[in-house]
Design an enzyme around this catalytic site. Structure first.
Site, mmCIF file in Angstrom:
data_model
loop_
_atom_site.group_PDB
_atom_site.id
_atom_site.type_symbol
_atom_site.label_atom_id
_atom_site.label_comp_id
_atom_site.label_asym_id
_atom_site.label_seq_id
_atom_site.Cartn_x
_atom_site.Cartn_y
_atom_site.Cartn_z
ATOM 1 C CB SER A 93 -14.863 -47.463 19.683
ATOM 2 O OG SER A 93 -15.706 -48.370 19.009
ATOM 3 C CG ASP A 192 -15.572 -53.911 24.762
ATOM 4 O OD1 ASP A 192 -16.746 -54.051 24.376
ATOM 5 O OD2 ASP A 192 -14.727 -53.237 24.147
ATOM 6 C CG HIS A 222 -16.937 -50.459 23.228
ATOM 7 N ND1 HIS A 222 -15.908 -51.222 22.688
ATOM 8 C CD2 HIS A 222 -17.314 -49.590 22.260
ATOM 9 C CE1 HIS A 222 -15.686 -50.822 21.441
ATOM 10 N NE2 HIS A 222 -16.524 -49.836 21.167
#
Length: 248
Positions: A93, A192, A222
């Site tokens: 991320s 995601d 994610h």
């Protein structure tokens, strides 16, 4: 209930060093299992904890992206100071875009970017992460009040002023991706948001690395390092690193 705050961690094993970077509103637990997996295969790993992360939401919103980035640089320097000449980096991320930013600014052996944001994104979606973080923290600490802790109220109480700067940092990193020539492996979860899947394509098409690749995980969302295909993710990262020529 007292919450035990997460900490940075280092596991020294072999001469190959990997810097592990967690996500926005996450902490080093995001990458701890990956760190153990790599260390068991003779890699030295170090994971910094971004300033303000892992504790109460008030502390988090009082920090800013420059301080988080400085935590990354401190982590990189920690490995350098321990004598590691070649350092690869893997992040999830925000840690993914920070990994790419590190590749733009510092010598890196290789980059693994997982679920990295690389396109313009509204600050509202980032603010929602703050709300989720606050609610989760309050529930864990036993201070959650269903009447008082409605998302709308939390949004007003815990507004992070530096989110526009964070978005600018992401955009700035994306605009310089063509300067990256070291090997890059991009991982994404197909469960995601489309935003991150599209970001993966942008990263792949932008970097000038001779060795670059994209891998998709069908049943993952994610945070790839914590999802149901995490073992496959760890194996993928390990094989990517193993395919490089390290100076040993």
């Amino acid at each position: 209930m007292k919450i035990i705050p997460p900490k940075p961690f280092t596991i020294e094993k072999g001469n190959r060093a990997v810097l592990l970077l967690h996500g926005f509103t996450g902490n080093t637990n995001d990458v701890k299992r990956l760190g153990r997996y790599l260390s068991e295969r003779n890699y030295t790993v170090h994971a910094p904890l971004y300033k303000g992360h892992g504790g109460d939401p008030k502390t988090l919103i009082e920090t800013n992206p420059i301080e988080w980035w400085n935590s990354v640089l401190e982590g990189y320097d920690e490995l350098r100071n321990r004598g590691y000449a070649e350092i690869a980096v893997a992040g999830v991320s925000l840690g993914g875009i920070f990994s790419l930013k590190l590749g733009e600014e510092r010598p890196t052996k290789a980059i693994v970017a997982m679920s990295a944001p690389a396109l313009a994104k509204s600050t509202d979606s980032l603010q929602e992460r703050i709300i989720d973080y606050t609610i989760k923290y309050k529930k864990l600490s036993g201070t959650f009040n269903e009447q008082e802790d409605q998302p709308q109220k939390i949004a007003k109480q815990f507004r992070m002023p530096s989110l526009e700067y964070l978005q600018g940092m992401i955009n700035d990193t994306s605009s310089k991706l063509q300067t990256i020539q070291t090997p890059v492996h991009i991982l994404r979860g197909l469960r995601d948001d489309d935003y991150y899947c599209e970001s993966a394509d942008l990263i792949y098409n932008s970097v000038k690395s001779r060795i670059k690749s994209v891998k998709s995980f069908i049943n993952s969302g994610h945070i790839l390092t914590l999802d149901q295909e995490k073992e496959l993710v760890f194996e993928e990262i390990y094989h990517f690193f193993e395919g490089l020529k390290w100076n040993e």
